[in-house]
Design an enzyme around this catalytic site. Structure first.
Site, mmCIF file in Angstrom:
data_model
loop_
_atom_site.group_PDB
_atom_site.id
_atom_site.type_symbol
_atom_site.label_atom_id
_atom_site.label_comp_id
_atom_site.label_asym_id
_atom_site.label_seq_id
_atom_site.Cartn_x
_atom_site.Cartn_y
_atom_site.Cartn_z
ATOM 1 N N GLU A 69 5.386 33.442 86.520
ATOM 2 C CA GLU A 69 5.505 33.045 87.927
ATOM 3 C C GLU A 69 5.186 34.236 88.835
ATOM 4 O OE1 GLU A 69 9.573 32.400 89.583
ATOM 5 O OE2 GLU A 69 8.506 33.528 91.116
ATOM 6 N N GLU A 144 5.042 43.674 86.798
ATOM 7 C CA GLU A 144 5.932 42.565 87.168
ATOM 8 C C GLU A 144 6.900 42.207 86.044
ATOM 9 O OE1 GLU A 144 6.211 41.094 90.208
ATOM 10 O OE2 GLU A 144 4.841 42.663 90.875
HETATM 11 ZN ZN LIG Z 1 11.653 36.593 90.253
#
Ligand SMILES: [Zn+2]
Length: 972
Positions: A69, A144
């Site tokens: 995501e 990330e």
């Molecule tokens: Zn998150």
């Protein structure tokens, strides 16, 4: 005109129906070539929504759905900057732009009122999910997700990554650990046993290959759920989606079906632990929770009953389970818990209890439930709870962008191959449940699905001192071993990789990359500030503010009481008091009947306390106690009677009940401290230099939390004094002097409210009103607040007026530049924190904050270099325009109808005029680079004032002790 069976740009229309509950025409399409599903809700809402979701059941707790995501938003085929997502946050007119990972799905919703912007946002998201750069740029995963960080052969290897730290923060909360364990306990054979967000202990097990595999497997049109909402041109939207994206794919067999958990034959039991800091008390700090799987979410009755039962048995003040458990002394706070997903569960949690109360906990629950089944449930309680759920559905105000709420509701059935509309068409189910009140439906439901249901679990979460350190040691050992396993060449390679990542992070996007981001022009922005209709009527001491706004027939009536007569030492009692009202007996009835009465006739009566700064000042401020009621039609009269009863006839005398409510209040504050850690630290730092924030700190900040802890500590010996102070405040605050009534709704209801005003006004106290001048002095503080959190929340700030600057709309643009670029890059992308930002407001406050931050002194250094960054800032006209547009979107956030009325009232109290609002807007639009540069001395001086507050990990703060002049324990 749409026709069933026809194909529109590759989408075959298979159902069209009116959903009157949400004033929409719903159309269900299937994309012929790929099998993609699409739901369209047409209505006159100009705040349009697009969203694409995928079924993403995890098969481990590495957090792979969550990491994907994040990662797909970091560059795609068409949009090749480092973070197109941030570029859109920075420069679009979005009213909603985010992505969310759930236990079984991942959702990418956007919203905008501007058509061009809507298409831009939709295109950025579609390109991101189908063509992300994650395959070509492994550094995205490193940044990330997680990676081994090392820059020098001599130093130790660390874990680093945005999601890794986000989840370290999330796992600082015992409720999160409880929630994860409930999933594990009830669904041991399905995807719900895993953490889709990622368990920080397990995240580093995820390999780059498995990460890519997950994307390959699930991010395909055949596994997608597309959603369009609002008054946009749907044919144009369908055409865009088909031509640019879906037509490039063929149908694929995707194995994403979510398996059903086979029912148990006996209850499952799980014990787990959460970390507490070395000085915290570990007695009576456990959680007990009993959970039951109720059925399947595609069934509309099960869907609503899950919410209704939570209210009925646990949440409501009259809830029998809560009452029985509290009476037996099992836990200081009792609340419901539900898992959602394909097979939703109902659960009850006792917090601040002890594991040896387990048997008693179960016994009380089953005795109470059996008693309800045998003797019947109070009909008024059922009616009240159905009404609560009904208001919730009709208001759909979980997000101010309604379309997003409907999207989520539709997926609660759609994702499991059910009808996407079944939960939106709630009238039928609600009516059925209401008519079932005359039968034994509710008793039978409890008997079958709870009492006689072996598909259940008991989850115990216990505190463990030193668990944080133990985990830290294990992790360091693992990393040490890993480093030893590497050859010198491999270590060099790893350093190389880290350097490459760093280079990427510090490099600016190329002009060519920036040019790929779709941009709006100033012409797309509405220069005129929206006018919220407000009629001001002055009657004697009373001011009425009426906001004639469409509210779907709900009348919102808010009373703003001036509380500036409360002496300084009693300030925290005001917040204690409002925690009691509506939950204690009145002269008319016991509190359980009172709660039913409120929810049968109204949408709730809530209390709040806050303090409004007067325009351009933090020395002049207006503390208010707000009573908020909502009701439909004739029920307005009843609501006014109930408001009057609560504020004039409450009996503050039941010590046992009051202590219970204080304990619950403390528990609820503790549940939110870490989730809102950035605002806790930011408010605290402001209180060092701002009188109004000092007031707020006493009223509801950490000062209040510590006050409440002390009160509870000594409650039994001091109860007389505490009650006497509460009564003193109660008899004082509901005064007719300076009262403001704020109404939001339609004209007819306003007349009804006005006619019924004497019900409330005539009973108010008429004591001589003497406002107090509080003498809050500036305090030079740098506090470290020691806690068990695995992360930090770092905040610095000052008041720029005291440095000789005045508020100007350009400051909003400055804050966009600093928050979205500099702080985001330094603290999130490079620092690994979950978030960071800076606020500059009309009052004069300039405050920085970081969220779930692995660092401390490094973050402070970043703040201290903001002025240098602005000094070296070199942007052209076009880039500045982007920041201006992004700033404008913050000035026009999505709002519910009630929020509009509240905003107008807040402005009235703060003496902010429409001209002021327009002026800020004009200044934002006229901002030039030299205006931004003119703030360099402001930022520099404000940071040099060196007001600092850090809420965070106790060891981390102690390691940086020299930065602070005071260390305090969060929990005493
Ligand atoms: Zn998150």
């Amino acid at each position: 005109m749409f026709k069933l069976g026809n194909i529109y740009y590759g989408f075959k229309l298979i159902e069209e129906t009116e959903v009157k509950e949400i004033q929409s025409i719903a159309r269900i399409f299937i994309h012929e070539k790929t099998g993609a599903k699409l739901l369209h809700l047409e209505n006159d809402d100009h705040n349009k929504v697009f969203s694409i979701g995928f079924r993403t059941p995890p098969s481990d707790s590495t957090g792979v759905p969550h990491i994907i995501e994040h990662c797909v938003l970091s560059g795609s085929r068409k949009y090749i900057t480092k973070e197109p997502f941030m570029d859109m946050v920075k420069g679009s007119l979005q009213t909603f732009l985010n992505a969310m990972t759930f236990s079984d799905k991942t959702l990418y919703p956007v919203a905008s009122r501007n058509e061009k912007d809507f298409f831009n946002l939709m295109d950025v998201y579609l390109d991101a999910v189908f063509y992300p750069k994650i395959y070509e740029i492994p550094e995205i995963f490193m940044q990330e997700g997680w990676h081994h960080e090392i820059f020098d052969e001599e130093e130790n290897i660390r874990y680093k990554g945005v999601v890794y730290n986000e989840m370290q923060g999330a796992y600082s909360s015992p409720e999160r650990i409880l929630g994860e364990n409930i999933g594990k306990s009830l669904y041991p054979d399905t995807c719900y046993q895993y953490s889709s967000g990622g368990n920080p202990d397990i995240i580093p097990e995820l390999s780059y290959e498995d990460f890519l595999d997950f994307h390959r497997r699930f991010y395909h049109p055949s596994n997608s759920y597309i959603y369009l909402y609002g008054n946009g041109n749907v044919e144009k939207q369908l055409k865009h989606i088909d031509e640019n994206y879906l037509s490039n794919f063929d149908k694929a067999e995707i194995h994403s079906t979510i398996g059903i958990q086979k029912p148990f034959t006996s209850r499952n039991e799980i014990v787990d632990y959460y970390p507490i800091s070395s000085e915290e008390n570990d007695e009576n700090r456990s959680y007990l929770s009993l959970n039951f799987v109720l059925g399947e979410n595609t069934d509309p009755e099960i869907y609503l009953m899950t919410s209704i039962l939570s209210q009925l048995l646990v949440e409501s003040e009259a809830a029998p389970l809560k009452k029985a458990l509290l009476d037996e002394g099992i836990g200081e706070d009792i609340f419901p818990v539900s898992s959602g997903g394909l097979q939703p569960s109902f659960g009850v949690v006792a917090k601040n209890t002890s594991p040896d109360k387990k048997a008693q906990f179960e016994k009380v629950i089953f005795e109470t439930l059996n008693n309800l089944v045998e003797n019947g449930i109070d009909r008024k309680l059922i009616e009240a709870c159905i009404n609560i759920v009904e208001y919730d559905l009709r208001e759909a105000s979980k997000f101010p962008t309604k379309g997003i709420v409907y999207n989520m509701i539709s997926l609660d059935s759609w994702l499991y191959d059910g009808d996407p509309l079944v939960h939106l068409q709630f009238d039928k189910t609600l009516n059925k449940l209401k008519s079932n009140m005359d039968t034994s439906y509710f008793e039978n439901f409890i008997k079958e699905r709870i009492i006689n249901n072996p598909h259940s679990s008991l989850v115990i979460i216990e505190p463990k001192k030193g668990l944080g350190e133990e985990k830290q040691r294990i992790m360091e050992g693992k990393l040490d071993e890993y480093k030893k396993s590497l050859s010198p060449e491999e270590i060099k390679e790893l350093i190389e990789e880290n350097n490459k990542l760093k280079e990427m992070q510090v490099a600016d996007d190329s002009e060519e990359a920036k040019a790929t981001i779709p941009k709006l022009s100033i012409a797309d922005v509405e220069p005129k500030a929206q006018v919220i209709p407000q009629k001001i009527i002055k009657e004697d001491k009373l001011t009425i503010l009426s906001h004639n706004i469409f509210t779907s027939k709900i009348a919102y009536v808010d009373f703003y009481f001036d509380i500036s007569m409360v002496e300084e030492k009693l300030i925290p009692y005001i917040n204690l008091l409002i925690g009691l009202l509506g939950k204690i007996d009145t002269k008319k009835r016991p509190y359980s009947q009172l709660a039913n009465e409120i929810y049968i006739h109204t949408g709730g009566i809530d209390f709040d306390v806050t303090c409004y700064d007067q325009k351009n000042s933090d020395e002049l401020y207006h503390p208010k106690l707000i009573v908020k009621g909502k009701a439909i039609g004739d029920n307005i009269t009843k609501m006014m009677e109930l408001v009057s009863e609560l504020i004039t006839q409450s009996k503050i005398e039941d010590k046992k009940r009051i202590k219970e409510l204080f304990q619950q209040m403390k528990s609820r504050i503790e549940m939110t401290i870490f989730d809102a850690g950035h605002s806790v630290a930011a408010s605290r730092v402001s209180s060092y230099f701002s009188p109004s924030k000092k007031y707020m700190e006493r009223l509801k900040g950490l000062d209040f939390y510590w006050f409440l802890s002390d009160i509870l500590e000594t409650f039994d010996s001091n109860s007389e004094e505490i009650l006497s102070n509460l009564n003193k405040v109660y008899n004082m605050v509901f005064s007719a002097d300076n009262l403001i009534l704020s109404f939001t709704g339609d004209e007819d209801d306003f007349s009804l409210v006005k006619a019924n005003l004497p019900i409330v006004i005539d009973k108010l106290n008429t004591l001589d009103f003497q406002p107090i001048k509080y003498g809050f002095a500036e305090e030079r503080l740098n506090e470290g607040i020691l806690s068990s959190a695995n992360v930090q929340y770092v905040s610095k700030g000052y008041n720029f007026r005291r440095l000789g600057f005045n508020y100007n709309g350009s400051m909003r643009v400055l804050s966009t530049i600093l928050s979205r670029d500099y702080l985001h890059n330094k603290i999130r992308a490079q620092g690994g924190a979950y978030g960071a930002g800076i606020l500059l407001d009309r009052t004069g406050h300039i405050v920085t904050f970081s969220y779930r931050d692995p660092n401390l002194d490094r973050t402070i250094q970043v703040y201290d270099k903001m002025a240098d960054y602005i000094d070296s800032l070199n942007i052209d006209e076009e880039e500045l325009t982007t920041y201006i547009i992004g700033t404008m979107s913050q000035l026009d956030p999505a709002t519910t109808p009630h929020m509009k009325g509240q905003i107008a009232t807040n402005r009235y109290i703060s003496k902010i005029t429409q001209e002021d609002i327009q002026k800020t807007r004009d200044e934002v639009l006229a901002t030039k680079l030299e205006d931004i540069k003119a703030f360099i001395p402001l930022i520099d001086k404000a940071m040099k004032e060196d007001y600092l507050c850090v809420l965070g990990n106790e060891n981390m703060i102690k390691d940086n002790e020299k930065l602070f002049n005071k260390l305090v324990q969060l929990k005493k």
